[in-house]
Design an enzyme around this catalytic site. Sequence first.
Site, PDB file in Angstrom:
ATOM      1  N   GLY A  93     -32.928 -48.345  -5.038  1.00 47.13           N
ATOM      2  CA  GLY A  93     -32.475 -47.742  -6.286  1.00 47.13           C
ATOM      3  C   GLY A  93     -31.801 -46.418  -5.990  1.00 47.13           C
ATOM      4  O   GLY A  93     -31.992 -45.847  -4.899  1.00 47.13           O
ATOM      5  N   GLN A 106     -28.952 -37.792  -7.749  1.00 48.42           N
ATOM      6  CA  GLN A 106     -29.140 -37.779  -6.287  1.00 48.42           C
ATOM      7  C   GLN A 106     -27.815 -37.652  -5.536  1.00 48.42           C
ATOM      8  O   GLN A 106     -27.806 -37.325  -4.350  1.00 48.42           O
ATOM      9  CB  GLN A 106     -29.866 -39.047  -5.813  1.00 48.42           C
ATOM     10  CG  GLN A 106     -31.308 -39.139  -6.282  1.00 48.42           C
ATOM     11  CD  GLN A 106     -31.967 -40.410  -5.793  1.00 48.42           C
ATOM     12  OE1 GLN A 106     -31.807 -41.457  -6.414  1.00 48.42           O
ATOM     13  NE2 GLN A 106     -32.667 -40.349  -4.672  1.00 48.42           N
TER      14      GLN A 106
HETATM   15  O1  GNR Z   1     -35.438 -46.950  -1.731  1.00 48.54           O
HETATM   16  C1  GNR Z   1     -36.350 -46.631  -2.493  1.00 48.54           C
HETATM   17  N1  GNR Z   1     -37.541 -47.279  -2.417  1.00 48.54           N
HETATM   18  C2  GNR Z   1     -38.538 -47.153  -3.360  1.00 48.54           C
HETATM   19  C3  GNR Z   1     -39.795 -47.655  -3.042  1.00 48.54           C
HETATM   20  C4  GNR Z   1     -40.820 -47.573  -3.962  1.00 48.54           C
HETATM   21  C5  GNR Z   1     -40.599 -47.004  -5.184  1.00 48.54           C
HETATM   22  C6  GNR Z   1     -39.362 -46.489  -5.515  1.00 48.54           C
HETATM   23  C7  GNR Z   1     -38.334 -46.562  -4.608  1.00 48.54           C
HETATM   24  S1  GNR Z   1     -36.764 -45.934  -5.033  1.00 48.54           S
HETATM   25  C8  GNR Z   1     -36.164 -45.515  -3.440  1.00 48.54           C
HETATM   26  C9  GNR Z   1     -34.715 -45.051  -3.530  1.00 48.54           C
HETATM   27  C10 GNR Z   1     -34.642 -43.784  -4.341  1.00 48.54           C
HETATM   28  O2  GNR Z   1     -34.937 -42.695  -3.910  1.00 48.54           O
HETATM   29  N2  GNR Z   1     -34.272 -43.892  -5.577  1.00 48.54           N
HETATM   30  O3  GNR Z   1     -34.228 -42.802  -6.370  1.00 48.54           O
HETATM   31 NI    NI Z   2     -35.716 -41.455  -5.564  1.00 50.51          NI
END
Ligand code: GNR
Ligand code: NI
Length: 172
Positions: free
Chosen positions: A46, A51
């Site tokens: 995500g 960011q």
């Molecule tokens: O890559 C991501 N892995 C993740 C794992 C568990 C819960 C949330 C995430 S989101 C993260 C990428 C990110 O920082 N999104 O804001």
């Molecule tokens: Ni995050």
Amino acid sequence: MATLTIIVAPDPRLKITAEAVASVDDDVRGLMDDMLETMHAANGVGLAAPQVGVAKRVIVIDVSNPDDPPQPMRLANPEIVWESEEMVGAEEGCLSLPEHYADVTRPERIRVRYLDGDNQPCEQEADGLLARCIQHEIDHLDGTLFVDHLSSLKRNIILRKLSKSRKQLAPA
Ligand code: GNR
Ligand code: NI
């Protein structure tokens, strides 16, 4: 398409409240595509616009298995309209808190309302990693990082380590 630079905490740009978009137009669609490219390149599931330094309520998600075809999701102005009373804890990471992981407790199931990449209003129920990821990304739109769900002791340990490793990389 372009890959964008992901901001690492601590940084004031990760603490802002992002602004709703008026509609998903070509500009917002371009941002969503650049964010998906950036997220995939960083092996994330995500990414939220703050960011990459953009203060808009835009997130992208792809929780598909890396061996399966990608399932990119584009969400603008996402809002949680229902959450389960059942809570569940699981380990989270964040591309803005590289190499730090901690258990975060959140509602197990949610229903989210949003505008998709074609500016169509949608609603979707989610559980598991998708529900967790949507909540983690919406937190970013409100200036909240997963460490803000931890004790101040655990949060400060992580933020101090990140601040220290950045100073070593780029002495001021
Ligand atoms: O890559 C991501 N892995 C993740 C794992 C568990 C819960 C949330 C995430 S989101 C993260 C990428 C990110 O920082 N999104 O804001
Ligand atoms: Ni995050």
